[in-house]
Design a protein around this motif. Sequence first.
Motif, PDB file in Angstrom:
ATOM      1  N   ARG A  73       0.817  -1.218   0.000  1.00  0.00           N
ATOM      2  CA  ARG A  73       0.000   0.000   0.000  1.00  0.00           C
ATOM      3  C   ARG A  73       0.845   1.261   0.000  1.00  0.00           C
ATOM      4  NH1 ARG A  73      -3.539   0.594   4.556  1.00  0.00           N
ATOM      5  NH2 ARG A  73      -2.006  -0.584   5.727  1.00  0.00           N
ATOM      6  N   LYS A  95      -5.351   0.393  -1.930  1.00  0.00           N
ATOM      7  CA  LYS A  95      -5.629  -1.051  -1.880  1.00  0.00           C
ATOM      8  C   LYS A  95      -6.728  -1.465  -2.849  1.00  0.00           C
ATOM      9  CE  LYS A  95      -8.807  -0.806   2.064  1.00  0.00           C
ATOM     10  NZ  LYS A  95     -10.045  -1.195   1.382  1.00  0.00           N
ATOM     11  N   CYS A 112     -10.749   4.445   2.985  1.00  0.00           N
ATOM     12  CA  CYS A 112     -10.213   5.794   3.201  1.00  0.00           C
ATOM     13  C   CYS A 112      -9.603   6.304   1.894  1.00  0.00           C
ATOM     14  CB  CYS A 112      -9.157   5.771   4.300  1.00  0.00           C
ATOM     15  SG  CYS A 112      -9.785   5.102   5.863  1.00  0.00           S
ATOM     16  N   ARG A 172      -7.327   0.545  13.752  1.00  0.00           N
ATOM     17  CA  ARG A 172      -8.089   1.777  13.975  1.00  0.00           C
ATOM     18  C   ARG A 172      -8.504   1.758  15.428  1.00  0.00           C
ATOM     19  NH1 ARG A 172     -11.694   3.832   9.182  1.00  0.00           N
ATOM     20  NH2 ARG A 172     -12.875   4.632  10.949  1.00  0.00           N
TER      21      ARG A 172
HETATM   22  S1  SF4 Z   1      -8.911   1.854   7.832  1.00  0.00           S
HETATM   23 FE1  SF4 Z   1      -6.725   1.720   7.336  1.00  0.00          FE
HETATM   24  S2  SF4 Z   1      -6.518  -0.052   5.990  1.00  0.00           S
HETATM   25 FE2  SF4 Z   1      -8.679   0.488   6.064  1.00  0.00          FE
HETATM   26  S3  SF4 Z   1      -9.038   1.804   4.286  1.00  0.00           S
HETATM   27 FE3  SF4 Z   1      -8.605   3.145   6.040  1.00  0.00          FE
HETATM   28  S4  SF4 Z   1      -6.353   3.480   5.979  1.00  0.00           S
HETATM   29 FE4  SF4 Z   1      -6.811   1.706   4.654  1.00  0.00          FE
END
Ligand code: SF4
Length: 432
Positions: free
Chosen positions: A82, A223, A218, A282
Amino acid sequence: MKIALVNPPWSFDGSIYFGCREPHLPLELGYARALLTEAGHEVLLIDAHLEGLDEAAAVARVAAFAPAMTVVTTAPSYLFWRCAPPELRVPAAFLNRLGGCGGIRIAVGPHGSSTPGATLRKLTADAVVMGECEEVIVSLAAAPGLEAMRRVPATAWRTGGDTLVNGGPHIGGFKDLPALHWPTEWLQRHDHHHHRFDAAPDGPGAEVEASRGCPYACSFCAKLDFRDGYRRRRLDLVLAEIDRLIDQGVTYVYFIDEIFLPQKPLLEALVARDLRFGIQTRIDLWKPDMLDLLGRAGCVSIEAGVESLTVAGRDALAKRCRIGTDELTALLIEARRHVPFVQANLIGTPEDDPDDIAAWRAHVQAHGVWANDPVPLYPYPASPQYHALWGRPDDRAWERAHEHYLAAFDRFSDIQDERPVPLDRLEAACGR
Ligand code: SF4
């Protein structure tokens, strides 16, 4: 078939790459080796970065093995897909030197997943795998001849001046991927404990994957073309891999999971084992009782993406965070009661006032929580941000992202010492 799997000898001079530069286990190649071996193929796995091999030595080992297919990765381990180095100079140099000695030349990684045509051209590879690679590599090895290989889904091929693309990126089954077994010599060289700051390494470290992907989207998170949907690996396989590592002397593992969600069965199983570990997660998804269990299970490092201190800033980044900044702050401080190193990641956003950030950083640091100076965003081609700015990535996607990054920011992350170099200079020796 004889197949060589290669993690090349990485160097990052002049790169915008802000991931860790130490060697980490190449999990994607480890899974591929396990699946290929199970299917009856003969596999040579080389991690030139970890084994301390230079390009010439890595090429010599592949040439001596004389494989029918050589697979090289364009990112230093799944952990960094990523936030991979945008430039392809290292895998390109490896393939250049390898020439025709490695059979069919395949690249796996985030670059070919998002921009297969440009990646094929820059690497002068025969094919790239798009998306998560381990099962696709097995399909390539199983194909009866080149024409059949060229029809394997989730691959792209150079055919004359054209690019032949077979479908879209592969999403791996993941849940049943076998427990990996790494050579003890590799682990003994792996003295790095990724993202650990509470104590010096007291034995070898390793990387493990208990889940893959993330249910969030996000805007900055690269990804979309790989490791996207959330999947959890079978607990018995994860624990079998961890127990092997412990038997080989490993004292610390880093879970490379994009988002290590609270998982009671895994954490309870780890309580009983003599192991320390680190995670990225998170913090808004944790409750105090699970943070307590996390600490008892052996977690010594948490990296938590807070990103912005304002609701407007978090909304602009599409964080879908359901709690306020005060609750986030309280959870970080609660986590620090159980885990000796807690980091809150911040991203530079126009919604956040620099004075407010400085005050908040001082506040949480007074409670033992480290928060970085906000870092700028690199609009990776696999991120929603890239798609919002420019649409689907084309063959100039990496150049566009790089130019945007260099032009938009006059100061860089506090973990970058030197100004990054334009992509065309970094890739001067790549294919045109
Ligand atoms: S929570 Fe973390 S892994 Fe998931 S989309 Fe957001 S930045 Fe990416």
